[in-house]
Write an enzyme that holds these catalytic residues in place. Sequence first.
Site, mmCIF file in Angstrom:
data_model
loop_
_atom_site.group_PDB
_atom_site.id
_atom_site.type_symbol
_atom_site.label_atom_id
_atom_site.label_comp_id
_atom_site.label_asym_id
_atom_site.label_seq_id
_atom_site.Cartn_x
_atom_site.Cartn_y
_atom_site.Cartn_z
ATOM 1 N N ASP A 141 2.567 5.550 -6.866
ATOM 2 C CA ASP A 141 3.845 5.425 -6.170
ATOM 3 C C ASP A 141 5.039 5.362 -7.110
ATOM 4 O O ASP A 141 6.181 5.481 -6.670
ATOM 5 C CB ASP A 141 3.846 4.157 -5.303
ATOM 6 C CG ASP A 141 2.897 4.297 -4.145
ATOM 7 O OD1 ASP A 141 2.888 5.372 -3.540
ATOM 8 O OD2 ASP A 141 2.154 3.345 -3.866
ATOM 9 N N HIS A 188 0.870 -1.187 0.000
ATOM 10 C CA HIS A 188 0.000 0.000 0.000
ATOM 11 C C HIS A 188 0.904 1.234 0.000
ATOM 12 O O HIS A 188 1.619 1.467 -0.957
ATOM 13 C CB HIS A 188 -0.935 -0.109 1.212
ATOM 14 C CG HIS A 188 -2.050 0.882 1.257
ATOM 15 N ND1 HIS A 188 -2.436 1.654 0.194
ATOM 16 C CD2 HIS A 188 -2.897 1.231 2.275
ATOM 17 C CE1 HIS A 188 -3.446 2.429 0.545
ATOM 18 N NE2 HIS A 188 -3.745 2.198 1.805
ATOM 19 N N HIS A 208 -2.597 -2.141 -9.824
ATOM 20 C CA HIS A 208 -3.516 -1.536 -8.862
ATOM 21 C C HIS A 208 -4.782 -2.368 -8.812
ATOM 22 O O HIS A 208 -5.223 -2.873 -9.841
ATOM 23 C CB HIS A 208 -3.849 -0.098 -9.283
ATOM 24 C CG HIS A 208 -4.381 0.729 -8.164
ATOM 25 N ND1 HIS A 208 -5.709 0.679 -7.799
ATOM 26 C CD2 HIS A 208 -3.777 1.585 -7.321
ATOM 27 C CE1 HIS A 208 -5.881 1.501 -6.781
ATOM 28 N NE2 HIS A 208 -4.739 2.064 -6.461
#
Length: 457
Positions: free
Chosen positions: A369, A274, A313
């Site tokens: 990210d 995460h 994702h």
Amino acid sequence: MPDTLTIIDNRTGKRYEIPILYGTYPRHDAAIRGTDLRPIRASDEDFGLLSYDPAFLNTAACKSAITFIDGDRGILRYRGYPIEQLAEHSTYLETAYLLLHGELPTAAELEEWTREITHHTLIHESIKKFMDGFHYDAHPMGMLVSTVAALSTFYPEARNVNDPETRRRQIVRLIAKMPTIAAFAYRHRVGLPYAYPDNELSFTGNFLNMMFRMTEPKYRPDPVLERALDVLFILHADHEQNCSTNAMRNVGSSLADPYVCVAAAAAALYGPLHGGANEQVLRMLQEIGSKSRVPEYIARAKRGEFRLMGFGHRVYKNYDPRARILKEMAIRVLDITGRSPLLDLAMELERIALEDEYFVSRRLYPNVDFYSGIIYQAMGFPIEMFPVLFAIPRTAGWLAQWQEMLTDPEQRIARPRQIYVGPDARDYVPLDKRGGRAAATRGDDVGRVASVSDTTL
Ligand code: ACO
């Protein structure tokens, strides 16, 4: 055409009509109520049909008016506003207001909101002493999680979660104090004296001040980096029902105070799958080291030996819209701070992965990210601070979701069901009667449980 689902239970031949519920976009969010399955029983002793959905792959746990995501089309909106427009025109504090209140503030409301947040950035001196107790090399995310939880003991009235005014005060405190705790965690780790908030600076300008101020009498943030951080904070402010938000709602549903709820949410964010992923992206890029080694790492990812961090994702099966904004921003920020070989490496990795059948067929694209870590590193943040930099802005989203959960009359304490696959009832065996045979029996049970197949469920 009726908006219902007809289910025929072949065990009994009975037929059931179940209403279909819709969100704002009927073709996007259609659902049946899980409890509407309960009357489906094979016999009178039967508990009723459950839906089995480990990791919530297909379960809506709430109705929410905060964030809209269309993962197939790569769309993200807060309260209806496209993320691209907010990233271009808004500020983090204005976006936080929008998430929490549902509407953009008027000029007067924004001024008052900014004033309130700015005047709550200081933390109690005892919190500072508390932070002094951490080991010199403690991970800043561990310090953040524990210190936010400790705030609960400083504001005991916060447990009055059903009072709107009490809730509002804690929301202001949490949004204001997260950057202070984060910066103090960093300075503790590097052995620098804590730098106190400067009320004349913006939210992100002040955070940079608390992080990087040395001996200068007044810290002046670089306006481009200050704005870049603000945009990063906007992009990270909410993302509907992700792992940490689910933790926030779950813990909050027991009416725990918001400080321990935020600590729980931050703990969920800490994990490498995460919010810990941006830290892992940088470590991965450093390990790959040069463009020539990219094909080798792609091949290893395809063999399942490791995951390409910052790729894939649960919801986006298209380019994450936040990653698109961040890729452009990385190029702009690095023009100021100096080009990093890691950005070139990341772009090469993305290029090769997006041409590869493995990634294309699984619809694996860069997520938020993938580029954020490169920007943070260029701005001078150490890798360990990356998940902390995620937690600061996500606090607004967590609190908006927490407040929505508390004021939703349909929500109660979160308590999922299970499908029991353990041993049947058996008699307790006294210690002196156990021995080798008992161990063998235990082994049998484990074997039996492991052999329960998906279809037997
Ligand atoms: N690298 C290589 N293969 C991958 C990756 C990856 N990053 N992500 C998924 N896959 C593969 C899986 O091996 C699987 O392949 P298979 O069908 O052959 O078994 C397939 O793609 C589907 O993957 P799942 O793990 O089932 O997807 P899930 O939705 O459960 O996981 C997750 C999503 C956790 C984000 C995953 O893509 C991942 O681990 N990514 C890397 C970590 C990361 O970047 N996390 C940040 C997410 S964004 C955020 O939290 C802010």
